[in-house]
Design an enzyme around this catalytic site. Structure first.
Site, short mmCIF file in Angstrom:
data_model
loop_
_atom_site.label_atom_id
_atom_site.label_comp_id
_atom_site.label_asym_id
_atom_site.label_seq_id
_atom_site.Cartn_x
_atom_site.Cartn_y
_atom_site.Cartn_z
N TRP A 39 11.00 8.27 -24.04
CA TRP A 39 9.69 7.92 -24.58
C TRP A 39 9.79 7.39 -26.00
O TRP A 39 10.32 8.06 -26.90
CB TRP A 39 8.83 9.18 -24.57
CG TRP A 39 7.43 9.05 -25.05
CD1 TRP A 39 6.53 8.09 -24.73
CD2 TRP A 39 6.76 9.96 -25.93
NE1 TRP A 39 5.32 8.35 -25.36
CE2 TRP A 39 5.45 9.49 -26.10
CE3 TRP A 39 7.14 11.12 -26.58
CZ2 TRP A 39 4.51 10.13 -26.90
CZ3 TRP A 39 6.21 11.77 -27.37
CH2 TRP A 39 4.92 11.28 -27.53
N ARG A 40 9.31 6.18 -26.20
CA ARG A 40 9.03 5.68 -27.54
C ARG A 40 7.59 6.08 -27.80
O ARG A 40 6.66 5.62 -27.14
CB ARG A 40 9.19 4.16 -27.62
CG ARG A 40 8.90 3.62 -29.01
CD ARG A 40 9.00 2.08 -29.07
NE ARG A 40 8.17 1.64 -30.16
CZ ARG A 40 6.94 1.18 -30.06
NH1 ARG A 40 6.38 1.03 -28.89
NH2 ARG A 40 6.26 0.84 -31.13
N ALA A 41 7.41 7.00 -28.74
CA ALA A 41 6.11 7.63 -28.95
C ALA A 41 5.00 6.60 -29.19
O ALA A 41 5.20 5.62 -29.90
CB ALA A 41 6.18 8.60 -30.13
N ASP A 42 3.86 6.85 -28.58
CA ASP A 42 2.68 6.03 -28.80
C ASP A 42 1.61 6.82 -29.55
O ASP A 42 0.50 6.33 -29.75
CB ASP A 42 2.14 5.47 -27.49
CG ASP A 42 1.76 6.55 -26.49
OD1 ASP A 42 2.37 7.64 -26.52
OD2 ASP A 42 0.87 6.31 -25.66
N GLU A 81 8.86 4.85 -21.29
CA GLU A 81 7.60 4.34 -21.80
C GLU A 81 7.71 3.71 -23.18
O GLU A 81 8.35 4.26 -24.08
CB GLU A 81 6.58 5.48 -21.88
CG GLU A 81 6.30 6.10 -20.54
CD GLU A 81 5.31 7.23 -20.61
OE1 GLU A 81 4.50 7.35 -19.67
OE2 GLU A 81 5.30 7.99 -21.61
N HIS A 82 7.05 2.56 -23.33
CA HIS A 82 6.64 1.94 -24.59
C HIS A 82 7.74 1.29 -25.42
O HIS A 82 7.49 0.95 -26.58
CB HIS A 82 5.89 2.94 -25.48
CG HIS A 82 4.83 3.71 -24.78
ND1 HIS A 82 3.73 3.10 -24.20
CD2 HIS A 82 4.70 5.04 -24.53
CE1 HIS A 82 2.98 4.03 -23.64
NE2 HIS A 82 3.54 5.21 -23.82
N GLU A 103 5.40 2.74 -18.56
CA GLU A 103 4.34 2.03 -19.27
C GLU A 103 5.01 1.08 -20.25
O GLU A 103 5.88 1.48 -21.02
CB GLU A 103 3.45 3.02 -20.03
CG GLU A 103 2.71 3.97 -19.11
CD GLU A 103 1.97 5.07 -19.84
OE1 GLU A 103 2.04 5.13 -21.09
OE2 GLU A 103 1.33 5.87 -19.17
N TYR A 106 2.23 -0.58 -25.67
CA TYR A 106 0.82 -0.83 -25.95
C TYR A 106 0.63 -1.66 -27.22
O TYR A 106 -0.37 -2.32 -27.38
CB TYR A 106 0.07 0.47 -26.20
CG TYR A 106 -0.01 1.44 -25.07
CD1 TYR A 106 0.22 1.06 -23.76
CD2 TYR A 106 -0.34 2.76 -25.31
CE1 TYR A 106 0.12 1.97 -22.73
CE2 TYR A 106 -0.45 3.68 -24.29
CZ TYR A 106 -0.21 3.28 -22.99
OH TYR A 106 -0.31 4.17 -21.98
#
Length: 169
Positions: A39-42, A81-82, A103, A106
């Site tokens: 996860w690349r933090a969103d 994600e991201h 995902e 964003y």
């Protein structure tokens, strides 16, 4: 080798900038992976004005989420994600993926920030989430879900394709 319940996070838990080229690189052969979250933090730490300060296109930059180089690699449950470019790159032979959730990022600030230099024209719009290298002869993937969301107001972005595979059977 069996790797289970692995969690990898880039950014969001500090106000400082963080970056990686690739969050996870797997080079071993004959591996069973079960339940990975890359996860690349969103979202993350907020300042006094309740604004997230450790997260952003240039604040917690990570090109790729996971790269699988090993042969005969099997993963049950991979969530990526991201990341700013590819979420997953699969280079190994005889890979098998069962349940993939992803995902795309964003927070690209513009389409120009999210152009794949490996392609031209509309094909260059964004990066696929799941990429199987052109040299791979045998790969199986079942149950893939890939989400593309534009979340920044007044920023129009497109992704041409969610999955890249070799031009073969």
């Amino acid at each position: 080798i069996c790797l289970s319940d692995c969690f990898f996070r880039l950014g969001g838990n500090t106000l400082e900038k963080t970056s990686v080229d690739t969050c996870v690189i797997l080079n071993a052969n004959d591996v069973l992976g079960d339940n990975f979250w890359v996860w690349r933090a969103d979202h993350g730490v907020k300042d006094a004005f309740n604004e997230s300060k450790g997260v952003g296109w240039f604040k917690n930059h990570g090109k790729n989420g996971i790269i699988v180089n090993g042969d005969d690699f099997l993963i049950y449950g991979l969530m990526v994600e991201h990341f700013n470019e590819y979420q997953t790159i699969w280079n190994g032979e005889n890979g098998r993926m069962f349940f993939y959730q992803s995902e795309t990022p964003y927070d690209a600030l513009s389409q120009e920030d999210w152009i794949n230099a490996n392609f031209e024209g509309d094909y260059a719009l964004g990066y696929a989430s799941y990429k199987v290298n052109d040299d791979v002869k045998n790969h199986e993937a079942i149950g893939l879900g890939i989400y593309f969301i534009n979340s920044i107001k007044n920023v129009e972005k497109f992704v041409h394709h969610a999955i890249e595979t070799p031009d073969a059977e």
